[in-house]
Design a protein around this motif. Structure first.
Motif, PDB file in Angstrom:
ATOM      1  N   LEU A 156      -6.888  -2.244  16.347  1.00  0.00           N
ATOM      2  CA  LEU A 156      -6.413  -2.394  14.968  1.00  0.00           C
ATOM      3  C   LEU A 156      -5.379  -3.514  14.938  1.00  0.00           C
ATOM      4  O   LEU A 156      -4.865  -3.925  15.967  1.00  0.00           O
ATOM      5  N   ARG A 200       0.876  -1.180   0.000  1.00  0.00           N
ATOM      6  CA  ARG A 200       0.000   0.000   0.000  1.00  0.00           C
ATOM      7  C   ARG A 200       0.907   1.222   0.000  1.00  0.00           C
ATOM      8  O   ARG A 200       2.084   1.121   0.366  1.00  0.00           O
ATOM      9  N   ARG A 259      -2.435   0.349  17.448  1.00  0.00           N
ATOM     10  CA  ARG A 259      -3.499   1.242  17.909  1.00  0.00           C
ATOM     11  C   ARG A 259      -4.692   0.420  18.388  1.00  0.00           C
ATOM     12  O   ARG A 259      -4.853  -0.730  18.001  1.00  0.00           O
ATOM     13  N   ARG A 260      -5.540   1.066  19.176  1.00  0.00           N
ATOM     14  CA  ARG A 260      -6.667   0.390  19.808  1.00  0.00           C
ATOM     15  C   ARG A 260      -7.518  -0.348  18.772  1.00  0.00           C
ATOM     16  O   ARG A 260      -8.018   0.253  17.814  1.00  0.00           O
ATOM     17  N   SER A 306       1.612  10.534   9.059  1.00  0.00           N
ATOM     18  CA  SER A 306       1.307   9.980   7.741  1.00  0.00           C
ATOM     19  C   SER A 306       2.573   9.643   6.978  1.00  0.00           C
ATOM     20  O   SER A 306       3.492  10.449   6.930  1.00  0.00           O
ATOM     21  N   ALA A 341      -7.102   9.206   9.004  1.00  0.00           N
ATOM     22  CA  ALA A 341      -6.358   7.981   9.339  1.00  0.00           C
ATOM     23  C   ALA A 341      -6.219   7.827  10.851  1.00  0.00           C
ATOM     24  O   ALA A 341      -6.320   6.726  11.399  1.00  0.00           O
ATOM     25  N   LYS A 342      -6.030   8.959  11.529  1.00  0.00           N
ATOM     26  CA  LYS A 342      -5.852   8.915  12.980  1.00  0.00           C
ATOM     27  C   LYS A 342      -7.128   8.478  13.697  1.00  0.00           C
ATOM     28  O   LYS A 342      -7.075   7.771  14.706  1.00  0.00           O
ATOM     29  N   PRO A 400      -9.547   0.199   8.056  1.00  0.00           N
ATOM     30  CA  PRO A 400      -9.382   0.860   9.353  1.00  0.00           C
ATOM     31  C   PRO A 400      -7.944   1.373   9.553  1.00  0.00           C
ATOM     32  O   PRO A 400      -6.990   0.731   9.141  1.00  0.00           O
ATOM     33  N   GLY A 401      -7.848   2.556  10.163  1.00  0.00           N
ATOM     34  CA  GLY A 401      -6.527   3.123  10.423  1.00  0.00           C
ATOM     35  C   GLY A 401      -5.938   3.885   9.256  1.00  0.00           C
ATOM     36  O   GLY A 401      -4.829   4.411   9.353  1.00  0.00           O
ATOM     37  N   THR A 402      -6.666   3.954   8.137  1.00  0.00           N
ATOM     38  CA  THR A 402      -6.156   4.702   6.980  1.00  0.00           C
ATOM     39  C   THR A 402      -7.090   5.862   6.641  1.00  0.00           C
ATOM     40  O   THR A 402      -8.116   6.045   7.287  1.00  0.00           O
ATOM     41  N   TYR A 403      -6.759   6.586   5.569  1.00  0.00           N
ATOM     42  CA  TYR A 403      -7.562   7.750   5.180  1.00  0.00           C
ATOM     43  C   TYR A 403      -8.812   7.390   4.381  1.00  0.00           C
ATOM     44  O   TYR A 403      -9.495   8.293   3.896  1.00  0.00           O
ATOM     45  N   ASN A 423      -9.776   6.834  12.240  1.00  0.00           N
ATOM     46  CA  ASN A 423     -10.519   5.736  11.608  1.00  0.00           C
ATOM     47  C   ASN A 423     -10.297   4.448  12.413  1.00  0.00           C
ATOM     48  O   ASN A 423      -9.620   3.527  11.981  1.00  0.00           O
ATOM     49  N   LEU A 424     -10.838   4.452  13.613  1.00  0.00           N
ATOM     50  CA  LEU A 424     -10.633   3.334  14.532  1.00  0.00           C
ATOM     51  C   LEU A 424     -11.976   2.738  14.938  1.00  0.00           C
ATOM     52  O   LEU A 424     -12.710   3.345  15.720  1.00  0.00           O
ATOM     53  N   ARG A 451      -6.707  14.289   5.562  1.00  0.00           N
ATOM     54  CA  ARG A 451      -6.471  12.855   5.334  1.00  0.00           C
ATOM     55  C   ARG A 451      -5.819  12.222   6.556  1.00  0.00           C
ATOM     56  O   ARG A 451      -6.162  11.116   6.971  1.00  0.00           O
ATOM     57  N   GLU A 452      -4.852  12.956   7.122  1.00  0.00           N
ATOM     58  CA  GLU A 452      -4.161  12.399   8.295  1.00  0.00           C
ATOM     59  C   GLU A 452      -5.108  12.268   9.491  1.00  0.00           C
ATOM     60  O   GLU A 452      -5.068  11.273  10.217  1.00  0.00           O
ATOM     61  N   TYR A 479       0.255   4.230   1.521  1.00  0.00           N
ATOM     62  CA  TYR A 479       0.042   5.155   2.632  1.00  0.00           C
ATOM     63  C   TYR A 479      -0.115   4.343   3.903  1.00  0.00           C
ATOM     64  O   TYR A 479      -0.787   3.313   3.906  1.00  0.00           O
ATOM     65  N   TYR A 480       0.521   4.803   4.973  1.00  0.00           N
ATOM     66  CA  TYR A 480       0.244   4.193   6.272  1.00  0.00           C
ATOM     67  C   TYR A 480       0.423   5.242   7.351  1.00  0.00           C
ATOM     68  O   TYR A 480       1.093   6.262   7.156  1.00  0.00           O
ATOM     69  N   TYR A 481      -0.222   4.975   8.482  1.00  0.00           N
ATOM     70  CA  TYR A 481      -0.169   5.889   9.615  1.00  0.00           C
ATOM     71  C   TYR A 481       0.677   5.243  10.703  1.00  0.00           C
ATOM     72  O   TYR A 481       0.400   4.112  11.105  1.00  0.00           O
ATOM     73  N   TYR A 520       3.575   8.552   3.138  1.00  0.00           N
ATOM     74  CA  TYR A 520       3.147   8.312   1.754  1.00  0.00           C
ATOM     75  C   TYR A 520       4.238   7.505   1.090  1.00  0.00           C
ATOM     76  O   TYR A 520       5.013   8.014   0.292  1.00  0.00           O
TER      77      TYR A 520
END
Lengths: 308, 507
Positions: free
Chosen positions: A245, A189, A242-243, A197, B106-107, B359-362, B109-110, B102-103, A191-193, A199
């Motif tokens: 996930l 993918r 994260r919670r 962020s 993502a933050k 989940p967890g993304t934008y 989207n839990l 977008r960020e 994009y990931y957090y 990219y």
């Protein structure tokens, strides 16, 4: 002879992982000696640490990871040993609808060098340095935790291993400290957090410090070895799961395990090892209980008489 | 020997560690020279605003006045005093506000976790900081957040352009040749500041959509306003005027947001159950969540009732019923899924993961938002024209989401894991009915709007939408017909946006 060695190597590289480490630490081979081994392991967990919080997940139930891993060790000189291992791993969960994965993981090749050795009649003291390198050999999905069979990153480990025995090894101690530099992993993918962020299709997998201490005893003319140990892996940096996930390869994965091993020698050249691992503390990893069974066979490619 | 070995290990280590690339957070948009300034942009028709002169608004200061001169001195004095921040915002700050949105998506989207008793508590806007945090930024939520942000930015910039050319206050570097600019100077009239319009409108909307981020958003907004002065573009007066427009326009959008039906979208259990029962009575099937503990209500059952931007009657965009469970058409689709999961190729796996945006993304609307921002940079669009791209695309994407959600809960169609025995997937099955596919509908709407604006790149957009759509089949979470019908549905919904766009006066 060389040909036979190459074939043996090729066969065996079709199996390595953390279980190999203990074995590698334990083995020392003289010039021309070869050790082949096969490790079969299973670990299970039904709770894991989401960051530092221990939780269960009914959509996973019990998580299982099975490993079958051939290994070879070769005495290049009396002081330098070469090792290679290639694990094949399967993962699956008892609940939920997500598929497990399976396949060959990372080839692990390493060298161990005897820096210092002191051997008296009843006591011995040996210091080694080792380095091993791992490289993913298949295009497995690394960003598929907890089901991914590996993190998909190259690693390079430098370790110092100390072994000391007394009373003709009726008591021995072994310990090591090391640093594993872990490279990056390519994900599927863009994009990931990870506390921000990214990219990118590349994830940075945290490097880590490792150490272990083991105490053991060699009994009945050294035909049975008993050993108990404590292992720790501490990541340098990385984010938390994260919670609610799934985890990802950028996570800080720490763990402390207790291990127990019994190694018996039905023949002087062959051994069977039964091992147990219990992860009692961790972060972003499963609270796993594992068992492993290893067969080893050691032989000399030179016409010398002594083995082991 | 010993030294050689140590040297060898040392070198190996050095080579290994130095080969790695450093992965930096965020995305960098290189500043561009705008292809046009769209001097007639003030005559374009806004999307929500009906009267662009409805705000009372001071005239710019006379450039020969002492007040104005002291403001120019301030611009000169602060030139490039925050290079890192100035570089961050660039000369089209709207792109960065979209990146921030977008960020935040993502933050937040839990999906909420069950509590100790196995009960799911919902996030509450009146108590956003207690777990589960508000919002749960799922795809419908984000489609709406992006739409509000972009359409408000666009409408506010139309107002800004109107006054810019009405007062025609020259750019600062033209008024005083001591004024240097960080970016390529333009002839765009400086009063009111378009950058401040974007800062104020974005701040006002994002703080409502992400109430726990008020501090961060405010800081960003203040930073941007300082940068507009420090990069030689605006005076304090330009910025104050821009802020006024931004705030006033934001109020109108927030009024709409408060009454667009979103606060009822996450329907209670009785409503959700009655929708499922209705579908069961009509069609003989109903969807249910298979997580454990079971989530009693799917995501936003009444999102289909939320007020659309461009579609007058959302039910008119609802496709006909999917194949009956057990019919020949159904069996073909189910067999396709079983075959794919049994022989999944690495390419299929990659496509499933690439577009997953779970989940967890934008989310998928975020994915398309990102691609649209890339297009804007590629075609060197000025802020107003950039806003127009995002306004029509994000508006169409939300409308597609509304239409899709209406369809989802009207038909209440089971997921593959509901309808196929012992079926396992590589993607997690989302918490809402299958038909039609949200990814397909969102993507197709986005691709349709982008293709209309950037016709040369049509093939790319259409291919992306098709791939995003198929990714759900490879992931094992949608039947093929969920996806193909979703593609048509998204395209149809987007036509409504294109009809409005074709008459707004922009070419």
């Amino acid at each position: 002879m060389m040909k036979k060695l190459v074939y043996t190597f090729l066969f065996l590289t079709s199996l390595i992982n953390s279980y190999g480490q203990t074995l590698v630490d334990d083995l020392t081979m003289k010039s021309g000696e070869v050790c082949i081994a096969l490790n079969i392991a299973e670990e299970k967990w039904d709770e894991y640490w989401e960051a530092t919080q221990l939780i269960g997940n009914q959509n996973i139930g019990t998580f299982t990871k099975q490993t079958i891993s051939p290994m070879i060790g070769i005495g290049i000189t009396n002081k330098i040993n070469f090792f290679a291992e290639l694990p094949n791993i399967s993962t699956f969960a008892s609940a939920g609808q997500i598929r497990g994965d399976n396949g060959f993981q990372d080839i692990n090749v390493g060298l161990k060098y005897k820096v210092f050795s002191l051997n008296k009649r009843q006591e011995n003291f040996n210091l080694f340095v080792s380095s091993n390198y791992t490289l993913p050999v298949t295009n497995y999905a690394a960003d598929y935790l907890p089901f991914s069979i590996g993190l998909g990153a190259q690693t390079l480990t430098m370790r110092a291993i100390l072994m000391a025995g007394a009373f003709n090894e009726k008591i021995f101690l072994r310990g090591s400290v090391g640093y594993t530099h872990v490279g990056t992993t390519e994900i599927e993918r863009s994009y990931y957090y990870a506390d921000g962020s990214y990219y990118s299709t590349i994830m940075d997998v945290p490097s880590r410090y490792v150490y272990d201490v083991n105490i053991g005893s060699r009994l009945f003319n050294k035909s049975i070895h008993l050993e108990a140990g404590l292992n720790n892996q501490t990541s340098i940096g990385g984010d938390d799961i994260r919670r609610h996930l799934a985890g990802q390869p950028t996570n800080k994965m720490d763990m402390t395990n207790l291990t127990g091993r019994v190694r018996i020698f039905p023949l002087p050249s062959s051994s069977i090892i039964l091992g147990y691992t219990y992860t009692f503390n961790g972060r972003n990893v499963g609270k796993a209980v594992g068992y492993n069974l290893t067969f080893t066979h050691q032989f000399s490619t030179k016409k010398s008489k002594s083995i082991i | 020997m010993k030294n050689n070995l140590i040297l060898f290990f040392g070198l190996l280590f050095l080579v290994f560690t130095s080969c790695e690339e450093q992965i930096e957070p965020g995305v960098t948009y290189e500043p561009v020279t705008f292809e046009s300034l769209d001097q007639n942009g003030g005559t374009w028709k806004p999307i929500l605003l009906t009267n662009i002169e409805q705000f009372s608004f001071p005239e710019p200061k006379n450039p020969s006045s002492t007040e104005f001169k002291s403001e120019i001195e301030e611009v000169i004095k602060n030139f490039n005093n925050e290079p890192k921040a100035i570089n961050y915002w660039g000369n089209n700050p709207l792109l960065k506000w979209n990146e921030i949105a977008r960020e935040l998506g993502a933050k937040y989207n839990l999906p909420p976790a069950p509590n100790d008793k196995g009960i799911y508590v919902l996030p509450s806007p009146s108590n956003p900081g207690s777990y589960p945090f508000f919002p749960f930024a799922h795809p419908p939520y984000m489609s709406r957040a992006f739409a509000y942000l972009s359409i408000a930015q666009y409408d506010a910039l139309v107002v800004a352009w109107h006054y810019k050319y009405k007062y025609n206050q020259a750019a600062l570097h033209k008024l005083d040749n001591r004024v240097k600019t960080v970016f390529e100077p333009t002839d765009l009239p400086s009063y009111p500041s378009d950058g401040a319009v974007v800062a104020a409108v974005s701040e006002a909307l994002l703080t409502v959509f992400f109430p726990l981020e008020v501090e961060m958003i405010k800081q960003k907004s203040e930073e941007l306003k300082r940068c507009l002065i420090a990069s030689g573009i605006n005076t304090k007066d330009d910025i104050a005027a821009g802020e006024l427009i931004g705030k006033e326009v934001a109020k109108i959008f927030l009024q709409r947001a408060a009454s667009d039906g979103m606060n009822r979208a996450q329907a209670p259990l009785v409503v959700s159950d009655s929708l499922a029962n209705l579908a069961y009575n009509r069609f003989g099937w109903q969807w249910q969540n298979l997580e454990s503990p079971k989530r009693p209500v799917g995501i936003a059952p009444l999102f289909g009732n939320v007020k659309p931007w461009f579609v007058a009657n959302i039910v008119s965009t609802r496709p006909s019923a999917p194949p009956a469970i057990g019919s020949a058409e159904f069996n073909t689709a189910a067999n396709e899924l079983k075959n794919i999961q049994a022989n999944l190729t690495k390419d299929q796996r990659k496509i499933a993961n690439w577009w997953s945006d779970g989940p967890g993304t934008y989310t998928p609307p975020g994915h398309w938002n990102r691609r649209a921002c890339d297009q804007i940079v590629k075609y060197k669009y000025n802020p107003l024209r950039s806003a127009r791209v995002l306004a029509y695309m994000n508006g169409a994407v939300q409308d597609a989401g509304i239409s899709c959600w209406d369809t989802k809960y009207y038909y209440n169609y089971p997921r593959p894991i509901n309808a196929i025995k012992n079926f396992k997937t590589i993607l997690g099955t989302p918490n809402f009915p299958a038909y039609t596919s949200g990814h397909s509908t969102f993507s197709s709407a986005a691709a349709t709007v982008l293709s209309s604006i950037f016709p040369d790149d049509t093939k790319v957009f259409v291919d992306w939408a098709e791939e995003a759509s198929s990714s759900r089949v490879y992931g094992g979470i949608h039947f093929r017909f969920d996806c193909t019908v979703g593609i048509t549905q998204g395209r149809n919904v987007a036509q409504h946006a294109l009809v409005v766009a074709s008459k707004d006066g922009a070419k």
